[in-house]
Design an enzyme around this catalytic site. Structure first.
Site, PDB file in Angstrom:
ATOM      1  CG  ASP A 167      -1.904   1.137   1.228  1.00 18.32           C
ATOM      2  OD1 ASP A 167      -2.163   1.689   0.142  1.00 18.32           O
ATOM      3  OD2 ASP A 167      -2.401   1.487   2.310  1.00 18.32           O
ATOM      4  CD  GLU A 172      -4.986   6.155  -1.205  1.00 14.32           C
ATOM      5  OE1 GLU A 172      -6.038   5.509  -1.280  1.00 14.32           O
ATOM      6  OE2 GLU A 172      -4.135   5.975  -0.295  1.00 14.32           O
ATOM      7  CD  GLU A 173      -2.442   5.131   2.600  1.00  9.23           C
ATOM      8  OE1 GLU A 173      -3.552   5.112   3.174  1.00  9.23           O
ATOM      9  OE2 GLU A 173      -1.949   4.132   2.064  1.00  9.23           O
TER      10      GLU A 173
END
EC number: 3.4.-.-
Length: 957
Positions: A164, A198-199
């Site tokens: 991820d 994104e996180e």
């Protein structure tokens, strides 16, 4: 001596073939689900897996969230790698353009939260061989659009980000190398995006929308990770047409069920897919790792926990999908008109249904095809069975529900008993009983060991499957032993037909009204049940006519009138005829008849009309026929002797394999997606009930055949059930390989210096964890329900923790404790204008690029200096904002924020200024280091929000 038939409907063949089919297909499904295909020793030209693995190791050396210095180092490395790849191919700017985007920013809102974000994305554009337009033109773009491939290079603050989204990032680098080979050059422009942020709120994808090149692509492939290794699954897809390109992958993996899970909120996390599709208007795919979730967003999301096989699985899927999309030169992905809302007009696709078969074959078809097939089957199947029933009646062979047959006329006072009702209610009683047991087991687990699913999902599955099968066999075999019936298999199929008809009706309604297609296995389930029951109807045409059977009975009765064996029942315990033992009419047993009732007979039958006619009517006896009734299975009705004994195996081959494969695949996917979500606050009861329901669907096809099983397999499964029940009730639910995830945050009052450390996790377990931390010992714990809406099922325990050292001294850059200098961590100033409902706030935090302003009452307007307006984004939602999140691409830089609020409702505006620190690499967060060091081996920490440390000050305007 009768010849042995290895395919007859007898215990030996039934046990053998059913066991082989179920065990073999279960094993094949598990191997497909749990293993990853080997990477090739000779990958395609332009792909270097050794190089990709080295890149992955480099970018995952440290935590690298957006708000960390390590994030900048990863960015520099990726830029150098991209430049190196392009340089080795000797390409110029007209073929490949590298965009180091340090200018795009976005201001947008979601619910009661507003965000200002400054992007640091890296974009590479490979001009398609058939595209001549400039990359950044806002009015001239390729008519057929391009292809966007996206991955994010930031990690969370508590994880190394190998899957991820490290694997996605190195996949993008390899795609750059592949498509810049002259023989691999794409026809359509490919945009490779490495986004940052994104996180934290899908911020990087939002910033990409502000770049003019975002208007070039019409399709996309998003690469993500929500686990740590395994296969990369097709999480979701926008439409059928795009999905067909994924099907070209050598090892496709996934089902549309996961897409419906996102739609209905069963999967809570989000990906950049939502931005590209919902906000930008593109059509595409979401390819992601999905398990084990216990390692997601933790230190175990590392290269040690993944493999080159997993890397190749994602890379090969991305390569096949991108190659296919980049080869389309028509207008499939272009709308006829330009849109005035800032979205790309990529045309309109059709909703689709898709699933893989053993990771090798990918099935794709349109939703309206599913709906049409459902409606067709729902109409045709009942009509067909009604027609077959009518045909059997016309042929005088309809033994279904038939109680008796008459030799002379319907007013004959002693008809021949057919026992057609026998076994009719048997299957629903057995089905309900077995299902009630597995549902009860689900509640039992929730009551005594609710989280055992977290570490032992297959123990739960073994318990459910073995329990249902044993209970179903026990009652079925017992009923068959007491009252055998040749129609038991057919009646079970009829009830399966009714049940699957109802299920398919519900699925059809959901498909038509809500576009939910996760129930697609119901179509195939109903179809195979329909064909199987149709075979049983056709099988009855081999039986003798009821009138002929009655005449046969009458002839045999005349010939053996004075036999001493007049009290035997009209069923075949041997192959010899027993037509002299006609029971009286009221002896037709049903499922509600006492099992202890015998074959009651009286002398009155010998004075009946038939007896008189038989004794005095020689003509009738001579006209009667003796039938060859064939081999009757012991105890079953004699008229069944001529039924084909091999039809059952065709029915088994119809029912079991397709149901096992389709339902089993859904079962494994749902298990992988859900079994470790209780640590996020999800209810374990839903998971257990889902497993119970899927167990029933998987084993229901054995219902028509289960009464032929000998005791050996059920006894073994009973022992399995007993062992797994005991294990599931007493075993500790977490382990070193399946660690309970707990969520960390440290909050510091920068005005007083007070700090509070908190862990959020499952009730009772989080208290045990905190009790093992040195700093929390001898302190009173304050455990409450967390204020995070999605984690209401958890508990948050707080204590005074070790001081944070997130801001270094200005001179020596050495860390200092929060007990003396926290007042300098963040500063703000407020300038209030002439109007009572407007103010400007200047906010700055040291050694951070993320702060927030949290309001006690909502604001109605927001303007950040440097922000660019975009009609696609609203800075404040319709109901106002209670929180403004601020992200800067540089550390320690101020934000100038203009605020507007409703002065009539709120004369004053108050709240907190909060700054975040997320860099756990340098030892600047001792409390987090302590948690990592002293946590029991069965637990692991993760971040609960954007920052590991939150420093705040109160304000009032």
């Amino acid at each position: 001596m009768a010849r042995y038939n290895p395919f007859s409907f007898t215990p030996g063949p039934v046990v053998f073939f059913t066991t082989v089919i179920y065990v073999g297909l279960f094993a094949a499904l598990l191997v497909t689900h749990l293993t990853v295909p080997d990477y090739p020793s000779d990958p395609p030209a332009g792909i270097n897996l050794t190089e990709a693995w080295a890149d992955l190791e480099h970018i995952t050396r440290r935590f690298h969230p957006y708000n960390s210095h390590a994030n900048d180092h990863v960015r520099e490395y990726l830029l150098s790698r991209i430049q190196g790849i392009v340089a080795t191919k000797h390409l110029d700017g007209s073929q490949v353009e590298i965009i180091d985007d340090l200018t795009s920013n976005a201001t947008f809102s979601s619910g009661a939260t507003s965000v200002y974000f400054e992007g640091t994305n890296i974009i590479v554009a490979i001009r398609g061989s058939e595209d001549d337009e400039p990359f950044n033109s806002t009015d001239r773009r390729p008519n057929n659009g391009g292809v966007l491939v996206n991955a994010h290079y930031d990690s969370v603050s508590s994880g190394y980000g190998a899957t991820d989204d490290g694997v996605g990032v190195v996949t993008v680098l390899q795609l750059l190398s592949y498509f810049t080979e002259s023989h691999n050059w794409p026809k359509r422009t490919i945009i490779l995006l490495l986004n940052n942020g994104e996180e934290d709120f899908l911020n990087g994808a939002k910033a990409f929308m502000r770049n003019p090149i975002s208007r070039v692509p019409h399709t996309f492939v998003n690469l993500e990770g929500a686990g740590a290794g395994g296969r990369a699954t097709l999480f979701r897809s926008t439409d059928t047409e795009v999905t067909r390109f994924y099907s070209k992958s050598k090892y496709p993996f996934g089902t549309v069920v996961s897409g419906d899970g996102f739609k209905k909120g069963l999967i809570r996390s989000e990906t950049d897919y939502r931005v590209f599709h919902s906000d930008l208007g593109l059509r595409g795919l979401d390819i992601a790792f999905m398990e084990p979730r216990a390692r997601y967003h933790t230190v175990e999301d590392s290269t040690r926990e993944t493999s080159m096989n997993s890397l190749w699985h994602m890379l090969s899927a991305a390569l096949a999908s991108t190659s296919g999309l980049a080869a389309v030169t028509g207008e499939e992905f272009s709308g006829s008109e330009s849109l005035d809302n800032g979205r790309v007009n990529a045309g309109r696709g059709s909703d689709g249904v898709w699933f893989d078969l053993f990771g090798r074959v990918f099935v794709v078809f349109q939703l309206h095809t599913l709906f049409a097939l459902c409606v067709t089957l729902l109409v045709v199947a009942p009509i067909t069975l009604i027609g077959l029933t009518f045909g059997l009646s016309k042929a005088d062979k309809n033994y279904l529900l038939a109680r008796k047959a008459f030799v002379y006329s319907s007013d004959d006072d002693n008809p021949v008993q057919l026992y057609g009702w026998r076994g009719f209610f048997r299957f629903p009683i057995i089905f309900i009983s077995a299902t009630a047991v597995v549902v009860a087991l689900a509640y039992l687990l929730v009551r005594f060991n609710a989280f055992i699913i977290y570490s032992s999902p297959f123990a739960v599955w073994s318990m459910m499957l073995s329990a249902w099968f044993f209970v179903a066999w026990f009652f079925s075999r017992g009923a068959d032993a007491m009252r055998p019936s040749a129609l038991q298999r057919m009646y079970a199929l009829i009830w399966l037909f009714i049940g699957s008809f109802v299920l398919l009706t519900i699925v059809t309604v959901f498909v038509n009204n809500y576009q939910v297609v996760a129930g697609y296995p119901a179509l195939f389930y109903f179809a195979v049940v329909f064909v199987a029951i149709m075979l049983s109807y056709l099988e009855l045409f081999f039986a003798p006519t009821k009138s002929a059977y009655a005449r046969h009975f009458e002839h045999d009765a005349n010939s053996r009138r004075n036999s001493d064996s007049a009290s035997r029942p009209l069923t075949g315990s041997t192959t010899a005829a027993r037509s002299d033992d006609r029971p009286v009419a009221d002896d037709d047993a049903t499922e509600i008849t006492s099992l202890l009732r015998g074959d009651r007979r009286g002398f009155t039958r010998y004075g009946s009309r038939r007896d008189s006619a038989s004794e005095g009517g020689e003509d009738q006896a001579q006209g009667s026929q003796r039938l060859d009734l064939g081999n009757v299975y012991p105890g079953e009705q004699e008229w069944s002797g001529k039924l084909p004994s091999w039809i059952w195996i065709i029915q088994l081959l119809l029912l079991a394999p397709l149901v096992i494969v389709l339902v089993g695949q859904v079962a494994l996917l749902l298990t992988s997606a859900l079994y470790q979500t209780p640590s996020d606050g999800n209810s374990p009861l839903f998971i257990y009930l889902a497993i119970a329901a899927l167990s029933v669907l998987l084993l229901a096809p054995t219902g028509p055949f289960i009464h032929r099983f000998t005791y050996h397999v059920p006894t073994f499964l009973f022992l399995v059930c007993l062992g797994t029940v005991i294990y599931n009730l007493v075993a500790f639910p977490f382990s070193r390989d399946h660690r309970l995830k707990v969520y960390f945050v440290q909050r510091v009052n920068c005005e007083t210096g007070a700090n509070t450390v908190s862990l959020t996790g499952l009730d009772s377990y989080v208290q045990r964890i905190v009790g093992e931390l040195p700093s929390a010992q001898d302190q009173p714990l304050n455990c409450t329900t967390p204020d995070v809406a999605t984690r209401k099922e958890l508990k948050t325990c707080e204590w005074e923790g070790l001081p944070a050292k997130v801001v270094p001294n200005a001179a020596g850059a050495a860390p200092f404790g929060n007990e003396t200098n926290t007042g300098r961590w963040l500063e703000y100033s407020i300038h209030k204008g002439n109007r009572s409902n407007k103010a400007t706030m200047l906010v700055v935090g040291l050694n951070t690029r993320a702060c927030r302003i949290v309001f006690d009452s909502p604001i109605s307007g927001l303007a950040v200096t440097g922000a660019v307006s975009d009609p696609r984004f609203k800075p404040v939602g319709a109901a106002g904002s209670r929180e403004v999140r601020l992200w800067h691409r540089e550390f320690g830089q101020p934000w100038n924020v203009g605020l507007t609020w409703d002065a009539e409702e709120h004369a004053k505006l108050s709240g907190r200024v909060v700054c975040l620190w997320s860099d756990a690499n340098t030892g600047s967060i001792p409390a987090f280091d302590e948690v990592q060091h002293y946590l029991p081996v069965w637990a692991i920490p993760s971040k609960i929000s954007d920052g590991l440390v939150e420093g705040f000050k109160r304000f009032e305007i």
